[in-house]
Structures are given as structure tokens and as C-alpha cells.
Design a protein around this motif. Structure first.
Motif, PDB file in Angstrom:
ATOM      1  N   LEU A 120      24.374 -27.216  30.481  1.00 43.12           N
ATOM      2  CA  LEU A 120      24.363 -27.890  31.784  1.00 43.12           C
ATOM      3  C   LEU A 120      25.776 -27.993  32.350  1.00 43.12           C
ATOM      4  O   LEU A 120      25.982 -27.810  33.559  1.00 43.12           O
ATOM      5  CB  LEU A 120      23.745 -29.276  31.644  1.00 43.12           C
ATOM      6  N   GLU A 121      26.757 -28.274  31.494  1.00 38.94           N
ATOM      7  CA  GLU A 121      28.144 -28.331  31.952  1.00 38.94           C
ATOM      8  C   GLU A 121      28.564 -27.002  32.555  1.00 38.94           C
ATOM      9  O   GLU A 121      29.199 -26.955  33.620  1.00 38.94           O
ATOM     10  CB  GLU A 121      29.057 -28.698  30.788  1.00 38.94           C
ATOM     11  N   ARG A 122      28.216 -25.918  31.885  1.00 41.53           N
ATOM     12  CA  ARG A 122      28.555 -24.606  32.422  1.00 41.53           C
ATOM     13  C   ARG A 122      27.833 -24.359  33.748  1.00 41.53           C
ATOM     14  O   ARG A 122      28.438 -23.869  34.715  1.00 41.53           O
ATOM     15  CB  ARG A 122      28.205 -23.508  31.417  1.00 41.53           C
ATOM     16  N   ALA A 123      26.541 -24.688  33.795  1.00 43.58           N
ATOM     17  CA  ALA A 123      25.760 -24.420  35.007  1.00 43.58           C
ATOM     18  C   ALA A 123      26.309 -25.185  36.214  1.00 43.58           C
ATOM     19  O   ALA A 123      26.523 -24.617  37.288  1.00 43.58           O
ATOM     20  CB  ALA A 123      24.298 -24.771  34.772  1.00 43.58           C
ATOM     21  N   PHE A 124      26.540 -26.479  36.043  1.00 44.76           N
ATOM     22  CA  PHE A 124      26.947 -27.298  37.180  1.00 44.76           C
ATOM     23  C   PHE A 124      28.444 -27.206  37.480  1.00 44.76           C
ATOM     24  O   PHE A 124      28.846 -27.114  38.637  1.00 44.76           O
ATOM     25  CB  PHE A 124      26.561 -28.757  36.942  1.00 44.76           C
ATOM     26  N   THR A 125      29.282 -27.218  36.434  1.00 41.10           N
ATOM     27  CA  THR A 125      30.730 -27.266  36.646  1.00 41.10           C
ATOM     28  C   THR A 125      31.333 -25.880  36.844  1.00 41.10           C
ATOM     29  O   THR A 125      32.123 -25.664  37.771  1.00 41.10           O
ATOM     30  CB  THR A 125      31.408 -27.981  35.466  1.00 41.10           C
ATOM     31  N   ASP A 126      30.971 -24.936  35.967  1.00 43.51           N
ATOM     32  CA  ASP A 126      31.574 -23.606  36.047  1.00 43.51           C
ATOM     33  C   ASP A 126      30.895 -22.707  37.077  1.00 43.51           C
ATOM     34  O   ASP A 126      31.566 -21.967  37.799  1.00 43.51           O
ATOM     35  CB  ASP A 126      31.536 -22.924  34.678  1.00 43.51           C
ATOM     36  N   LEU A 127      29.559 -22.754  37.127  1.00 44.34           N
ATOM     37  CA  LEU A 127      28.816 -21.849  38.003  1.00 44.34           C
ATOM     38  C   LEU A 127      28.471 -22.471  39.347  1.00 44.34           C
ATOM     39  O   LEU A 127      28.036 -21.764  40.262  1.00 44.34           O
ATOM     40  CB  LEU A 127      27.541 -21.374  37.304  1.00 44.34           C
ATOM     41  N   GLY A 128      28.641 -23.783  39.491  1.00 37.91           N
ATOM     42  CA  GLY A 128      28.381 -24.430  40.770  1.00 37.91           C
ATOM     43  C   GLY A 128      26.924 -24.529  41.150  1.00 37.91           C
ATOM     44  O   GLY A 128      26.583 -24.540  42.347  1.00 37.91           O
ATOM     45  N   CYS A 129      26.050 -24.631  40.167  1.00 35.19           N
ATOM     46  CA  CYS A 129      24.617 -24.739  40.474  1.00 35.19           C
ATOM     47  C   CYS A 129      24.314 -26.065  41.186  1.00 35.19           C
ATOM     48  O   CYS A 129      24.976 -27.082  40.954  1.00 35.19           O
ATOM     49  CB  CYS A 129      23.788 -24.663  39.191  1.00 35.19           C
ATOM     50  N   ILE A 130      23.298 -26.029  42.033  1.00 31.45           N
ATOM     51  CA  ILE A 130      22.826 -27.256  42.681  1.00 31.45           C
ATOM     52  C   ILE A 130      21.552 -27.771  42.018  1.00 31.45           C
ATOM     53  O   ILE A 130      21.143 -28.906  42.270  1.00 31.45           O
ATOM     54  CB  ILE A 130      22.598 -27.063  44.190  1.00 31.45           C
ATOM     55  N   ALA A 131      20.940 -26.947  41.173  1.00 30.87           N
ATOM     56  CA  ALA A 131      19.744 -27.366  40.441  1.00 30.87           C
ATOM     57  C   ALA A 131      19.574 -26.505  39.201  1.00 30.87           C
ATOM     58  O   ALA A 131      19.840 -25.298  39.232  1.00 30.87           O
ATOM     59  CB  ALA A 131      18.491 -27.271  41.310  1.00 30.87           C
ATOM     60  N   VAL A 132      19.153 -27.143  38.114  1.00 26.24           N
ATOM     61  CA  VAL A 132      18.826 -26.439  36.870  1.00 26.24           C
ATOM     62  C   VAL A 132      17.404 -26.823  36.490  1.00 26.24           C
ATOM     63  O   VAL A 132      17.051 -28.000  36.482  1.00 26.24           O
ATOM     64  CB  VAL A 132      19.799 -26.812  35.732  1.00 26.24           C
ATOM     65  N   GLU A 133      16.610 -25.821  36.196  1.00 28.24           N
ATOM     66  CA  GLU A 133      15.184 -26.013  35.947  1.00 28.24           C
ATOM     67  C   GLU A 133      14.851 -25.843  34.474  1.00 28.24           C
ATOM     68  O   GLU A 133      15.544 -25.133  33.738  1.00 28.24           O
ATOM     69  CB  GLU A 133      14.405 -24.974  36.776  1.00 28.24           C
ATOM     70  N   PHE A 134      13.801 -26.518  34.043  1.00 29.43           N
ATOM     71  CA  PHE A 134      13.238 -26.366  32.697  1.00 29.43           C
ATOM     72  C   PHE A 134      11.733 -26.195  32.857  1.00 29.43           C
ATOM     73  O   PHE A 134      11.119 -26.892  33.673  1.00 29.43           O
ATOM     74  CB  PHE A 134      13.495 -27.602  31.828  1.00 29.43           C
ATOM     75  N   ARG A 135      11.134 -25.325  32.063  1.00 25.30           N
ATOM     76  CA  ARG A 135       9.681 -25.131  32.097  1.00 25.30           C
ATOM     77  C   ARG A 135       9.145 -25.142  30.671  1.00 25.30           C
ATOM     78  O   ARG A 135       9.788 -24.629  29.757  1.00 25.30           O
ATOM     79  CB  ARG A 135       9.307 -23.815  32.781  1.00 25.30           C
TER      80      ARG A 135
END
Length: 207
Positions: A120-135
Motif C-alpha cells: 500500500l505504501e508503494r501504491a499510494f506514495t510511490d505510484l500516486g494511486c488514488i484507490a487500491v482494490e481487493f477482491r
């Protein structure tokens, strides 16, 4: 920065390494315990299929479709599972964390929340994601509880979403974490791991 890159991500509790053939034997050993691959409501590669699964994920990553890591326990430097970024969508700054499984020895430890914190740190901080999904599968109650415990919120259920290899039909439960929620989720995970570390130190056992 490409969503499909897999840098080494590490903490005191877990190391995420780019998935490779060198992880094969450890992963085979991990799924052998309790015949983990026979779990009907999730897809875990069998010992015989492990090599093909590693190669399949590596090929998809080379095509820019996913980012695949091996989950390594730093206590013994052995791979205990896999995890992946799926549904990479840089245009909309979204991705999914999924295709994750852990061997029995890693379940119920700090390894999963620590791995999720790194991802999550990589997704939000490094990649700048606005949403991360789980299924996850509706019947995978352990996974649903684990995702909710991370701080993700349930978006809904995709009814009769996919036909599983065994012929059953999967209802898919969808969760997500938004960038606006990430600071609180990060704090919760950090405190959870700190509490785990204090408990381990008090008991005098290795992490």
C-alpha cells in the motif's frame, strides 16, 4: 515509474522479492502443509503446477499486466507465499492487490499485514494511486475478515462473477482503500505491527 515494476520491499517482518524460479522449492514446501492448494474457494498452485504458475506470473509481468512478488519470511529467508498487483490502471491511478496466498506457517503472523503495508505504501506514495482494490471469494471468510481488518471498506458484491475451475460460481466481494483514507489505514497498520513486536519481545520469541 511503472506499475509493473517489482523492487524489493522490506521491513522487520517481511521481505517482498521479485518472483523468480529460485523461490520454487520453498513455495512447494509451503503449499504441501495441510494440502493448502486443495482449498476450494481460492486458487493456490499445487506442488506440480508451481513452476508453471511462477512462469505464468513472470510472463504476465513482462507484458506489463501485473507485478508479482514472492513473500519471504526474514526469520529464515524462505519464501512462504506470493502476492501481486493486478488490474494495473495507471491512467486512472488504480490497481488491485490480489492473487495472494500464504503457507500455514505464515498465517496469523505479522507477515500479511506487514506485506500489505509495504504494498500500500508503494501504491499510494510511490505510484500516486488514488484507490487500491481487493477482491475475494464470498466463501473465503478468512480473506474477507483479513481485508476488512486492514482498514479497507467493502464496495459491493459482484454476483455470479466468475466460473471457478471446479465448476462452482464465484460471487466476488470487492473492497477498496482510497488515498484520502490511506493516512489512517497506514497508522492503524503501523500500530498493529508495533503491538505485535511488543508482544513478541515480551514473550522472548523470534519475530
Amino acid at each position: 515509474m511503472s506499475y509493473a515494476q517489482t523492487p524489493i520491499l522490506a521491513s522487520d517482518f517481511v521481505v517482498l522479492e521479485p518472483l523468480a524460479g529460485a523461490h520454487h522449492d520453498d513455495l512447494v514446501e509451503a503449499v504441501h502443509v495441510d494440502d493448502l492448494w486443495r482449498t476450494w474457494y481460492t486458487h493456490i498452485p499445487s506442488p506440480e503446477d508451481m513452476g508453471d504458475e511462477i512462469e505464468r506470473r513472470r510472463e504476465r509481468q513482462a507484458a506489463g499486466e501485473i507485478a508479482a512478488w514472492a513473500v519471504v519470511d526474514p526469520a529464515n529467508d524462505r519464501a512462504v507465499g506470493m502476492t501481486t498487483y493486478l488490474n494495473l490502471d495507471p491512467a486512472n491511478r488504480r490497481l488491485e492487490i490480489g492473487s495472494t496466498w500464504l503457507g500455514r506457517s505464515a498465517q496469523g503472523t505479522a507477515i500479511n499485514p506487514a506485506a500489505k503495508l509495504l504494498l500500500l505504501e508503494r501504491a499510494f506514495t510511490d505510484l500516486g494511486c488514488i484507490a487500491v482494490e481487493f477482491r475475494t471469494h464470498w466463501h473465503n471468510r478468512q480473506s474477507r475478515a483479513s481485508i476488512a481488518k486492514l482498514g479497507a471498506k467493502q464496495d459491493g458484491i459482484l454476483r455470479q462473477h466468475t466460473i471457478v475451475e471446479n465448476g462452482t460460481i464465484r460471487d466476488t466481494v470487492v473492497f477498496s482503500i482510497l488515498d484520502s483514507e490511506w493516512p489512517t489505514v497506514r497508522y492503524g497498520l503501523t500500530e498493529r505491527l508495533a503491538a505485535y513486536a511488543r508482544a513478541v519481545d515480551a514473550s522472548g520469541t523470534a519475530r
